[in-house]
Design an enzyme around this catalytic site. Structure first.
Site, mmCIF file in Angstrom:
data_model
loop_
_atom_site.group_PDB
_atom_site.id
_atom_site.type_symbol
_atom_site.label_atom_id
_atom_site.label_comp_id
_atom_site.label_asym_id
_atom_site.label_seq_id
_atom_site.Cartn_x
_atom_site.Cartn_y
_atom_site.Cartn_z
ATOM 1 N N HIS A 1 31.670 -14.003 9.321
ATOM 2 C CA HIS A 1 31.992 -13.179 8.169
ATOM 3 C C HIS A 1 31.513 -11.743 8.413
ATOM 4 O O HIS A 1 30.360 -11.527 8.774
ATOM 5 C CB HIS A 1 31.336 -13.747 6.915
ATOM 6 C CG HIS A 1 32.012 -14.979 6.399
ATOM 7 N ND1 HIS A 1 32.207 -16.106 7.168
ATOM 8 C CD2 HIS A 1 32.546 -15.261 5.170
ATOM 9 C CE1 HIS A 1 32.828 -17.026 6.449
ATOM 10 N NE2 HIS A 1 33.051 -16.539 5.238
ATOM 11 N N ALA B 1 32.012 -18.031 -4.035
ATOM 12 C CA ALA B 1 32.386 -18.122 -2.625
ATOM 13 C C ALA B 1 32.834 -16.767 -2.067
ATOM 14 O O ALA B 1 32.921 -15.767 -2.785
ATOM 15 C CB ALA B 1 33.488 -19.159 -2.457
ATOM 16 N N HIS B 2 33.130 -16.767 -0.741
ATOM 17 C CA HIS B 2 33.486 -15.515 -0.066
ATOM 18 C C HIS B 2 34.774 -14.915 -0.642
ATOM 19 O O HIS B 2 35.688 -15.610 -1.031
ATOM 20 C CB HIS B 2 33.606 -15.717 1.451
ATOM 21 C CG HIS B 2 34.603 -16.758 1.863
ATOM 22 N ND1 HIS B 2 34.633 -17.287 3.131
ATOM 23 C CD2 HIS B 2 35.593 -17.386 1.202
ATOM 24 C CE1 HIS B 2 35.606 -18.165 3.226
ATOM 25 N NE2 HIS B 2 36.195 -18.235 2.076
ATOM 26 N N ASN B 3 34.779 -13.584 -0.703
ATOM 27 C CA ASN B 3 35.937 -12.780 -1.114
ATOM 28 C C ASN B 3 36.268 -12.874 -2.608
ATOM 29 O O ASN B 3 37.279 -12.326 -3.040
ATOM 30 C CB ASN B 3 37.197 -13.142 -0.312
ATOM 31 C CG ASN B 3 36.963 -13.109 1.171
ATOM 32 O OD1 ASN B 3 36.277 -12.235 1.688
ATOM 33 N ND2 ASN B 3 37.516 -14.088 1.885
#
Length: 310
Positions: free
Chosen positions: A190, A231-233
């Protein structure tokens, strides 16, 4: 605990430009606060609404209550309470009084025992960091923010002014991202970070992953409860409420002033429109429009948002 004259408390409300009416004895003193179902004489309490008053009638000795904050509809139903502060938003007024008169001053500009703050981190003035924390090289924490104990903040993380990060939170770690080659899964690095706006609360043991390429974003004034996963994004707007146990999966977008109830799940790569409410335990698998209530598994729109009393 120090006691205060009711006139001091009323003067403070006036200084804060809070509209109210006071009914009762202006010579009383207030020694603290207590819940209405376990009321202690001489203290301040509050009643949420006339419906709440009715539901508590058999559990409360009303003529023993010395002072309560309530709205005008509730005041019309009560006759046993000696003194009352009547206003439009009793909860807000009650806690404003508590914060102004009965909250101990927090420590300022302090780093607790066994905490590690890397040399590259940028920590502004009036920031408190608890014990046993880790603050990485690329972290920036702005003025007035409070961080509890056992908090990990790593990677490219920006935290705005006057935020509150409670104990056990983890912010800025890699998200759950994998690519498959033949029969094996390999973790995807990431490259993004986390950006948190001003006046945001992050609850205990909540995890906010950094973005895969762009940043994970939490808007100003949003409040995230304990044991949540962001979570991511993910992009969360301003004034959003995310309550205990909720999961916001990768790349989901939550509009301003939305409410994600306890245990709700928002699927990855979908959006929740501003002002919408996802009910307790709901599993949202499709985009949600603006200002609607969604309930169930899978969650479906059941009606427009009204004056939800959350």
């Amino acid at each position: 605990m120090t006691d205060y004259a009711i006139e001091e408390i009323l003067a403070s409300l006036s200084q804060n430009k809070i509209k109210y009416a006071y009914y009762g004895d202006r010579s009383i003193r207030v020694s603290g606060f207590s819940p209405i179902v376990d009321y202690q004489r001489g203290t301040l309490t509050w009643i949420k609404s006339k419906e709440k008053y009715v539901s508590l009638e058999s559990r409360v000795v009303w003529n023993e209550i010395d002072l309560a904050v309530m709205d005008s509809d509730t005041k019309q139903k009560t006759d046993g309470i000696r003194n009352a502060i009547v206003c439009e938003n009793p909860k807000n007024v009650f806690y404003t009084i508590l914060e102004n008169f009965f909250t101990q001053e927090e420590k300022r500009d302090c780093i607790g025992k066994y905490s590690v703050v890397e040399s590259g981190a940028k920590i502004e003035v009036n920031v408190y960091i608890g014990s046993n924390c880790y603050i990485g090289n690329k972290v920036r924490i702005c003025e007035g923010t409070r961080i509890g104990n056992n908090v990990v903040i790593e990677g490219k993380v920006y935290i705005g002014r006057n935020c509150r990060i409670k104990s056990g939170a983890v912010i800025g770690g890699d998200g759950y991202g994998y690519r498959k080659e033949k029969e094996a899964y390999y973790h995807t690095h990431h490259f993004g970070g986390v950006r948190i706006g001003d006046n945001v609360d992050i609850g205990s043991n909540t995890c906010i992953d950094k973005g895969s390429m762009s940043d994970t974003v939490i808007g100003c004034g949003s409040k995230i409860d304990n044991l949540c996963h962001i979570a991511h994004n993910v992009r969360i707007g301003n004034g959003v409420m995310v309550v205990a146990g909720a999961v916001i999966a990768g790349s989901a977008e939550i509009g301003d002033n939305a409410y994600i109830a306890p245990g709700a799940i928002v699927r990855n790569q979908i959006s929740v429109g501003q002002g919408s409410l996802i009910g307790m335990g709901g599993v949202l698998t499709e985009d949600a429009g603006e200002n609607y209530v969604y309930m169930g598994v899978p969650a479906k729109s059941i009606r427009e948002v009204k004056n939800e009393n959350l």
